[in-house]
Design a protein around this motif. Structure first.
Motif, PDB file in Angstrom:
ATOM      1  N   ASP A  95      44.734  50.213  40.804  1.00 16.19           N
ATOM      2  CA  ASP A  95      46.170  49.938  40.684  1.00 16.19           C
ATOM      3  C   ASP A  95      46.600  48.577  41.229  1.00 16.19           C
ATOM      4  OD1 ASP A  95      46.789  52.228  39.335  1.00 16.19           O
ATOM      5  OD2 ASP A  95      47.763  53.257  41.015  1.00 16.19           O
ATOM      6  N   PHE A  96      45.857  48.003  42.170  1.00 17.62           N
ATOM      7  CA  PHE A  96      46.257  46.710  42.739  1.00 17.62           C
ATOM      8  C   PHE A  96      45.375  45.575  42.226  1.00 17.62           C
ATOM      9  CE2 PHE A  96      47.244  43.904  46.553  1.00 17.62           C
ATOM     10  CZ  PHE A  96      48.588  43.750  46.228  1.00 17.62           C
ATOM     11  N   ILE A  97      44.727  45.807  41.101  1.00 13.32           N
ATOM     12  CA  ILE A  97      43.848  44.803  40.495  1.00 13.32           C
ATOM     13  C   ILE A  97      44.492  44.312  39.206  1.00 13.32           C
ATOM     14  CG2 ILE A  97      41.562  44.353  39.525  1.00 13.32           C
ATOM     15  CD1 ILE A  97      40.475  46.488  41.402  1.00 13.32           C
ATOM     16  N   HIS A  98      44.787  43.023  39.149  1.00 13.64           N
ATOM     17  CA  HIS A  98      45.462  42.424  37.998  1.00 13.64           C
ATOM     18  C   HIS A  98      44.769  41.110  37.622  1.00 13.64           C
ATOM     19  CE1 HIS A  98      49.091  45.041  38.247  1.00 13.64           C
ATOM     20  NE2 HIS A  98      48.827  45.027  39.537  1.00 13.64           N
ATOM     21  N   GLY A  99      44.413  40.967  36.352  1.00 14.54           N
ATOM     22  CA  GLY A  99      43.850  39.712  35.862  1.00 14.54           C
ATOM     23  C   GLY A  99      42.429  39.449  36.302  1.00 14.54           C
ATOM     24  N   HIS A 100      41.693  40.498  36.645  1.00 11.66           N
ATOM     25  CA  HIS A 100      40.328  40.344  37.134  1.00 11.66           C
ATOM     26  C   HIS A 100      39.330  40.417  35.979  1.00 11.66           C
ATOM     27  CE1 HIS A 100      37.006  40.537  39.958  1.00 11.66           C
ATOM     28  NE2 HIS A 100      36.519  41.579  39.313  1.00 11.66           N
ATOM     29  N   VAL A 101      38.262  39.630  36.077  1.00 15.43           N
ATOM     30  CA  VAL A 101      37.147  39.720  35.123  1.00 15.43           C
ATOM     31  C   VAL A 101      35.999  40.423  35.832  1.00 15.43           C
ATOM     32  CG1 VAL A 101      35.576  38.482  33.606  1.00 15.43           C
ATOM     33  CG2 VAL A 101      37.871  37.563  34.035  1.00 15.43           C
TER      34      VAL A 101
END
Length: 255
Positions: A239-245
């Motif tokens: 839920d707190f991960i955004h825009g990660h590869v």
């Protein structure tokens, strides 16, 4: 509310484009095993029927929707149909893609258009239609499928690498644009995964040796490796991960 994260996808609906075979089907099966119902979008009804049977064997509802992700009208109609007949899409796995391997000097403009239309235009069209609905509900998980070739160079990957690099950047833009709307947009970037689609290509001993020599883990990826990554990015645990590869690559990019 529990203080511990959950990986359960019970009660959710996932849409997996290109979900009738290869890593798309592997991810569809992984999401179903974690509790999600799954709609698979593809062009071949027979492959779709077999994919649905795989999902239903895991005790979840499976639905096949026929559409070409490069055709805007078909994408709009497919997403509308799923939301109307099956339910709101909670998880999007934007996976449909293709590759044409040729030296640059032999690459035709039609080859370029064919790969970019599927790999980048398709991601854009499906993502736009699903995210606009997720934004209205204030929640959603989007997983765009790139590749290690969005981060490293490799001969004969002109259009494929360009499209996968584009997916990485597109993921970052959407992530910043929609994080405040309760939508997580992330990217899963696999290396070589052993599937029926790659089996024949990987039978070349020289090619296999070259791949393994570049992979610190010393092996090819297996479908379960991609399943686990997809379930994580689809679950509340991210839920707190955004825009990660998230590279599923056996350490290839760590070198």
């Amino acid at each position: 509310m529990s203080e511990f994260p959950t990986f359960s996808l019970d009660g959710r609906l996932a849409l997996v484009t290109g979900g009738t075979r290869g890593i798309g089907l592997a991810m569809a099966r992984g999401l179903a095993h974690a509790g999600s119902d799954v709609a698979v979008l593809g062009r071949d009804p027979e492959s779709g029927r077999l994919a649905v049977a795989e999902i239903e064997r895991l005790g979840r509802r499976g639905v096949f929707v026929q559409a070409d992700v490069t055709k805007e009208d078909q994408v709009v109609e497919a997403v509308e149909r799923i939301e109307r007949e099956v339910g709101p899409i909670d998880i999007l796995v934007n996976n449909a893609g293709k590759n044409i391997r040729k030296p640059l000097t032999e690459y035709g403009a039609d080859d370029w258009d064919d790969v970019l239309d599927t790999n980048l235009r398709g991601i854009f069209l499906v993502g736009r239609e699903v995210i606009r609905r997720m934004a209205g509900r204030g929640r959603g998980k989007v997983i765009n499928i790139a590749s290690i070739f969005g981060g490293v160079g490799m001969p004969y990957q002109t259009a494929y690498a360009a499209s996968k690099g584009g997916i990485v950047q597109l993921t970052k833009v959407w992530a910043t644009e929609y994080a405040s709307s309760g939508i997580n947009v992330n990217c899963l970037a696999p290396a070589y995964i052993r599937t029926p689609m790659t089996a024949a290509w990987l039978e070349d001993p020289e090619r296999l040796r070259d791949i393994l020599s570049r992979t610190p883990a010393g092996r090819l990826g297996e479908p379960k490796d991609v399943m686990g990554a997809a379930v994580f990015l689809a679950s509340d645990a991210s839920d707190f991960i955004h825009g990660h590869v998230l590279y599923v690559d056996g350490g290839w990019l760590a070198q």
